[in-house]
Design an enzyme around this catalytic site. Structure first.
Site, PDB file in Angstrom:
ATOM      1  N   GLY A 217      58.283  39.045  54.380  1.00 32.57           N
ATOM      2  CA  GLY A 217      58.296  40.752  53.509  1.00 32.57           C
ATOM      3  C   GLY A 217      58.202  40.378  52.227  1.00 32.57           C
ATOM      4  N   SER A 218      58.934  41.324  51.625  1.00 35.59           N
ATOM      5  CA  SER A 218      58.662  41.204  49.961  1.00 35.59           C
ATOM      6  C   SER A 218      59.291  40.127  49.404  1.00 35.59           C
ATOM      7  CB  SER A 218      58.847  42.757  49.549  1.00 35.59           C
ATOM      8  OG  SER A 218      57.902  43.650  49.799  1.00 35.59           O
ATOM      9  N   VAL A 219      60.155  39.481  49.816  1.00 33.26           N
ATOM     10  CA  VAL A 219      60.830  38.371  49.004  1.00 33.26           C
ATOM     11  C   VAL A 219      59.655  37.302  48.653  1.00 33.26           C
ATOM     12  CG1 VAL A 219      63.140  38.711  49.629  1.00 33.26           C
ATOM     13  CG2 VAL A 219      61.879  37.341  51.075  1.00 33.26           C
ATOM     14  N   PHE A 220      58.783  37.314  49.790  1.00 31.32           N
ATOM     15  CA  PHE A 220      57.640  36.308  49.184  1.00 31.32           C
ATOM     16  C   PHE A 220      56.711  36.564  48.173  1.00 31.32           C
ATOM     17  CE2 PHE A 220      53.681  34.457  50.386  1.00 31.32           C
ATOM     18  CZ  PHE A 220      54.137  32.983  50.686  1.00 31.32           C
ATOM     19  N   LYS A 221      56.822  37.932  47.614  1.00 24.96           N
ATOM     20  CA  LYS A 221      56.273  38.205  46.329  1.00 24.96           C
ATOM     21  C   LYS A 221      56.641  37.335  45.309  1.00 24.96           C
ATOM     22  CE  LYS A 221      55.398  42.873  47.889  1.00 24.96           C
ATOM     23  NZ  LYS A 221      56.068  44.452  47.812  1.00 24.96           N
TER      24      LYS A 221
END
Length: 484
Positions: A217-221
């Site tokens: 999810g968004s931690v990969f951003k």
């Protein structure tokens, strides 16, 4: 008459040669394999008749051998029970070894080359043979804080020291009690093994490093933002789409923002604000513009695709590169086929904290002989340069804003500047999303980088978010490190 005798002598010579060859093969070539075989009772007796060295955390043994007599002279015991189970592993008569018990077996058994002189000394002095000890990098207070903060929720926590790569905490939940597998009551051991393997919670699996990987999810951003900044085409002030959804090319589908709310009222945001609010349309557009291969290459620079042994094995992440535009948009926000272990996310935050330099994660601090003398001191080793110090500084500022007034305010620590990123990852299988949080602190003098995943929303289920569920766990770990 001579003819038949000659033929007989040839046959006898062949038989003797075959016997000599087979004996030589068994005694020399195949001896190690036969000796190590699980069916070799003599070898089992010999191993359990020798005192195995301890595994040590913070000066205290978390795996130790106790003399009990009988056929199996020593019993392997784990005083802290489940707290360190995924680090120590188990040492079982029936099922062999796992964890550090397996990867450092030669040291613990006393057969490692580094312990040669210790073995000679024991022979000369008539002492019973014994193994060396393995000192882990784990910090007892930090490990305890991580376990308590995660509680009974399924998931994992891992904390790294950014400047060295040393693992300060590693928790996988649910855990198990290694004592149940090290018992000398073989019936009880088999019963425990069947129970643990039948448990749908998969307690034997080390979620922090391996096994079934997670959509991040968004931690990969953070990875996507790093790739954007490193390309030279983006700055923190670059304008990006900030509406409630992003129209995806080649399809009628859209990429919605969390809650289908616009990131900004006017439909436009900047890269810095997109990180602060975790804006899906903005990062989806970056994925389309950069392409999945650029993001994959950035992930590889951080170590996502490496075959790491710390010395426990780490399952490499899955970050596809050959994707079309809609798929690239999904991958840029940590969805589609992107899959990671929590250690990859912790390494990402550690890279940002360490000016772009990734240090090789390490769980073993030192090796000592039976006389407690250090025979090997494990030194930190660089793994890669993930990105420039300038990119690291820009990412740090963005991640600080996430905690100060963005989606990660639950990770705030009074008097300490914290850098972090939230994530809520859809699982794609009609179950509640996973809650993620990653962070490092203090932002201006990093001492710890943390990654937390709570499966299927933990206690909040469908109402979960990384900021509500995982961020408080990370905060407890950071506080424990800063309190040392």
């Amino acid at each position: 008459m001579n003819g038949p005798l000659r033929r007989l002598s040839v046959v006898v010579a062949l038989l003797l040669g075959s016997l000599l060859l087979s004996t030589t093969w068994v005694q020399f070539v195949n001896a190690g394999e036969i000796s190590a075989g699980q069916g070799n009772v003599r070898e089992v007796y010999r191993e359990f008749g020798r005192e195995r060295g301890p595994i040590v955390v913070g000066g205290d043994p978390v795996a130790v051998s106790t003399e009990v007599g009988g056929d199996y002279r020593f019993l392997r015991e784990y005083p802290a029970g489940p707290l360190y189970a995924h680090a120590t592993g188990y040492y079982s008569i029936v099922y062999g070894t796992s964890g550090i018990e397996r990867t450092n077996n030669d040291v613990l058994a006393g057969t490692a080359d580094a312990l040669f002189y210790s073995r000679i000394g024991q022979i000369l002095t008539g002492e019973d043979p014994s193994g060396g000890s393995v000192q882990l990098t784990l910090d007892p207070a930090v490990q305890q804080a991580a376990a308590e903060a995660l509680g009974d929720q399924r998931g994992a926590v891992i904390a790294l020291e950014p400047a060295t790569g040393r693992v300060l905490a590693m928790v996988s939940s649910p855990s198990y009690d290694p004592d149940r597998l090290s018992s000398h009551d073989l019936g009880d051991v088999r019963e425990a093994w069947e129970e643990l393997n039948a448990d749908e919670g998969r307690p034997l699996e080390n979620r922090a490093l391996s096994g079934r990987l997670y959509p991040p999810g968004s931690v990969f951003k953070i990875v996507t933002a790093a790739a954007a900044l490193e390309s030279g085409d983006y700055t923190p002030e670059t304008e990006l789409p900030g509406g409630a959804e992003l129209d995806l090319p080649l399809t009628d589908a859209t990429l919605p923002n969390y809650g289908r709310r616009p990131c900004e009222a006017d439909g436009t945001t900047t890269l810095a604000d997109a990180m602060r609010t975790s804006c899906n349309p903005a990062f989806g557009q970056i994925g389309i513009d950069l392409g999945a291969e650029a993001i994959r290459e950035q992930a590889a620079e951080i170590g996502y695709l490496a075959d790491l042994d710390i010395p426990l094995p780490v399952t490499p992440a899955t970050v596809p590169g050959d994707l079309n535009a809609p798929q690239s948009a999904q991958a840029a926000i940590g969805q589609f086929d992107v899959r990671v272990a929590p250690i990859h996310i912790a390494m990402t935050s550690a890279a940002v904290a360490n000016d772009g330099l990734v240090m090789t994660p390490q769980l073993v601090r030192s090796i000592r002989g039976p006389d407690l003398q250090v025979v090997e001191d494990i030194q930190p080793e660089p793994l890669s340069t993930a990105f420039s110090p300038e990119t690291a500084a820009a990412l740090t500022d963005m991640m600080v804003s996430v905690v100060e007034d963005g989606t990660g305010t639950a990770a705030q620590i009074p008097g300490v500047q914290v850098a972090g990123k939230t994530g809520t990852a859809q699982t794609g299988n009609d179950t509640d999303p996973h809650a993620w949080f990653t962070s490092f602190a203090p932002a201006d003098d990093p001492q710890v980088a943390v990654a937390v995943v709570v499966e299927n929303g933990g206690d909040l289920g469908s109402e979960t978010s990384g900021g509500r569920v995982a961020a408080p766990v990370a905060r407890a770990v950071m506080e424990a490190v800063l309190a040392r």
